[in-house]
Design a protein around this motif. Structure first.
Motif, PDB file in Angstrom:
ATOM      1  N   PRO A   1       0.846  -1.330   0.032  1.00 40.01           N
ATOM      2  CA  PRO A   1       0.090   0.177   0.095  1.00 40.01           C
ATOM      3  C   PRO A   1       0.728   1.100   0.049  1.00 40.01           C
ATOM      4  O   PRO A   1       1.832   1.347   0.807  1.00 40.01           O
ATOM      5  CB  PRO A   1      -0.923  -0.264   1.318  1.00 40.01           C
ATOM      6  CG  PRO A   1      -0.838  -1.437   1.468  1.00 40.01           C
ATOM      7  CD  PRO A   1       0.301  -2.104   0.925  1.00 40.01           C
ATOM      8  N   GLY A   2       0.242   2.156  -0.947  1.00 40.12           N
ATOM      9  CA  GLY A   2       1.185   3.472  -1.056  1.00 40.12           C
ATOM     10  C   GLY A   2       2.366   3.296  -2.122  1.00 40.12           C
ATOM     11  O   GLY A   2       3.018   4.601  -2.422  1.00 40.12           O
TER      12      GLY A   2
ATOM     13  N   SER B   1       3.708   2.333  -6.111  1.00 39.26           N
ATOM     14  CA  SER B   1       3.287   2.583  -7.412  1.00 39.26           C
ATOM     15  C   SER B   1       3.860   1.411  -8.243  1.00 39.26           C
ATOM     16  O   SER B   1       4.654   0.500  -7.874  1.00 39.26           O
ATOM     17  CB  SER B   1       4.395   3.719  -7.958  1.00 39.26           C
ATOM     18  OG  SER B   1       3.856   4.800  -7.340  1.00 39.26           O
TER      19      SER B   1
ATOM     20  N   ARG C   1      -4.517   9.882  -8.973  1.00 42.30           N
ATOM     21  CA  ARG C   1      -3.399   8.496  -8.313  1.00 42.30           C
ATOM     22  C   ARG C   1      -2.989   8.195  -9.693  1.00 42.30           C
ATOM     23  O   ARG C   1      -1.957   7.321  -9.743  1.00 42.30           O
ATOM     24  CB  ARG C   1      -4.127   7.749  -7.477  1.00 42.30           C
ATOM     25  CG  ARG C   1      -4.601   8.405  -6.147  1.00 42.30           C
ATOM     26  CD  ARG C   1      -4.903   7.149  -5.341  1.00 42.30           C
ATOM     27  NE  ARG C   1      -6.166   6.453  -5.794  1.00 42.30           N
ATOM     28  CZ  ARG C   1      -6.201   5.158  -5.800  1.00 42.30           C
ATOM     29  NH1 ARG C   1      -5.024   4.576  -5.450  1.00 42.30           N
ATOM     30  NH2 ARG C   1      -7.174   4.468  -6.123  1.00 42.30           N
TER      31      ARG C   1
ATOM     32  N   ASN D   1      -0.050   5.309  -8.687  1.00 43.48           N
ATOM     33  CA  ASN D   1       0.550   5.742  -7.714  1.00 43.48           C
ATOM     34  C   ASN D   1      -0.118   5.603  -6.466  1.00 43.48           C
ATOM     35  O   ASN D   1      -1.521   5.516  -6.385  1.00 43.48           O
ATOM     36  CB  ASN D   1       1.040   7.299  -7.824  1.00 43.48           C
ATOM     37  CG  ASN D   1       2.069   7.560  -8.867  1.00 43.48           C
ATOM     38  OD1 ASN D   1       3.066   6.591  -9.111  1.00 43.48           O
ATOM     39  ND2 ASN D   1       1.875   8.590  -9.475  1.00 43.48           N
ATOM     40  N   SER D   2       0.170   5.702  -5.137  1.00 45.01           N
ATOM     41  CA  SER D   2      -0.472   5.712  -3.854  1.00 45.01           C
ATOM     42  C   SER D   2      -1.585   4.633  -3.977  1.00 45.01           C
ATOM     43  O   SER D   2      -2.734   4.807  -3.475  1.00 45.01           O
ATOM     44  CB  SER D   2      -1.084   7.022  -3.757  1.00 45.01           C
ATOM     45  OG  SER D   2      -0.407   8.241  -3.886  1.00 45.01           O
TER      46      SER D   2
ATOM     47  N   LYS E   1      -3.689   1.314  -3.152  1.00 44.95           N
ATOM     48  CA  LYS E   1      -4.683   1.086  -1.959  1.00 44.95           C
ATOM     49  C   LYS E   1      -4.986  -0.565  -2.207  1.00 44.95           C
ATOM     50  O   LYS E   1      -4.936  -0.886  -3.282  1.00 44.95           O
ATOM     51  CB  LYS E   1      -5.810   1.778  -1.855  1.00 44.95           C
ATOM     52  CG  LYS E   1      -5.343   3.212  -1.982  1.00 44.95           C
ATOM     53  CD  LYS E   1      -6.896   4.038  -2.023  1.00 44.95           C
ATOM     54  CE  LYS E   1      -6.607   5.565  -1.767  1.00 44.95           C
ATOM     55  NZ  LYS E   1      -7.962   6.460  -1.922  1.00 44.95           N
TER      56      LYS E   1
ATOM     57  N   SER F   1       0.192  -5.596   2.169  1.00 46.67           N
ATOM     58  CA  SER F   1       1.306  -5.483   2.874  1.00 46.67           C
ATOM     59  C   SER F   1       1.654  -6.900   3.335  1.00 46.67           C
ATOM     60  O   SER F   1       2.624  -7.171   4.235  1.00 46.67           O
ATOM     61  CB  SER F   1       1.006  -4.551   4.067  1.00 46.67           C
ATOM     62  OG  SER F   1       0.103  -4.938   4.715  1.00 46.67           O
TER      63      SER F   1
END
Length: 119
Positions: A14-15, A17, A67, A84-85, A87, A119
């Motif tokens: 998460p977060g 790219s 994003r 990007n970013s 989720k 994650s």
């Protein structure tokens, strides 16, 4: 032979790219509107982003606005999606597709690339 081949998917935190690419062959690429779709498990296919034939206009789903960035290069018959970013809810199979500016029924799809945000 018409081909749309996606690449660049994978596992990302998460977060993070990713850049997805779509390579096309077998049709007049510059005369096609191109799209990125995605489909998450148990959900309907969703239009993520669209770019017009010359690349002058782009549209995004509200969930990815600011994003994701769609782009294309008509000299190399390729399209990209900069993400990007990321989720966890962006996890899905991502597909590129295109349809002719003259007839939207003249359309092609790739086989998809998996993007997993975890994650």
């Amino acid at each position: 032979q018409v081909q749309l081949v996606e690449s660049g998917g994978g596992l990302v935190q998460p977060g993070g790219s990713l850049i997805l690419s779509c390579a096309a062959a077998g049709f007049t690429f510059g005369l096609y509107v191109l799209n990125w779709y995605r489909q998450a498990p148990g959900k309907e296919r969703e239009l993520v982003a669209t770019i017009t034939s010359a690349g002058g206009s782009k549209k995004y789903a509200g969930s990815v606005q600011s994003r994701f960035t769609i782009s294309r290069d008509n000299s190399t018959n390729t399209m990209s999606l900069q993400m990007n970013s990321l989720k966890p809810e962006d996890t899905a199979v991502y597909y590129c597709s295109g349809y002719s500016v003259y007839d939207s029924r003249d359309a092609y799809w790739g086989h998809g690339t998996q993007v997993t945000v975890s994650s």
